[in-house]
Design a protein around this motif. Sequence first.
Motif, PDB file in Angstrom:
ATOM      1  N   ARG A  62      12.522  18.563 -10.995  1.00 49.50           N
ATOM      2  CA  ARG A  62      13.454  17.484 -11.327  1.00 49.50           C
ATOM      3  C   ARG A  62      14.841  17.816 -10.802  1.00 49.50           C
ATOM      4  NH1 ARG A  62      16.137  18.944 -16.396  1.00 49.50           N
ATOM      5  NH2 ARG A  62      15.257  20.882 -17.113  1.00 49.50           N
ATOM      6  N   GLY A  64      18.688  18.401 -11.551  1.00 51.89           N
ATOM      7  CA  GLY A  64      19.589  18.784 -12.632  1.00 51.89           C
ATOM      8  C   GLY A  64      21.021  18.754 -12.133  1.00 51.89           C
ATOM      9  N   LYS A  72      24.690  18.566  -8.030  1.00 50.30           N
ATOM     10  CA  LYS A  72      23.270  18.318  -8.267  1.00 50.30           C
ATOM     11  C   LYS A  72      22.440  19.407  -7.618  1.00 50.30           C
ATOM     12  CE  LYS A  72      23.479  13.341  -8.777  1.00 50.30           C
ATOM     13  NZ  LYS A  72      22.973  12.045  -8.305  1.00 50.30           N
ATOM     14  N   ILE A  75      15.662  21.516  -9.850  1.00 48.35           N
ATOM     15  CA  ILE A  75      15.084  22.502 -10.759  1.00 48.35           C
ATOM     16  C   ILE A  75      13.599  22.550 -10.448  1.00 48.35           C
ATOM     17  CG2 ILE A  75      14.658  23.095 -13.169  1.00 48.35           C
ATOM     18  CD1 ILE A  75      17.198  21.453 -13.848  1.00 48.35           C
TER      19      ILE A  75
END
Length: 99
Positions: A62, A64, A72, A75
């Motif tokens: 995802r 993070g 940004k 992950i």
Amino acid sequence: MRTNLTKKDIVNSIYMKLGFSKKILDVILDDILNIIVENLKVNKKVKISNFGTFEIRYKNERIGRNPMTKEKKTISARNVVLFKPSKEFKKFVNKTDVL
């Protein structure tokens, strides 16, 4: 106030209650923890009655964000260990006369 409970603390506590050798207690504690970890690897779930359940769950990759810099980052996908306390454990923790 102390925030960490170490293996040495657990061994010392059991030693004070039972009087067994600290070396033997250290080996027993290591064995117990290894049994839990090995069963988690194989079965993905370990339930200890009146205590709680440890479970391995897979989390997808995802995006993070660093809250300080707003940068940004991705992950990576990974397995995580979750713990869900039993009803008895929750009752014990929420007793007003525990401390």
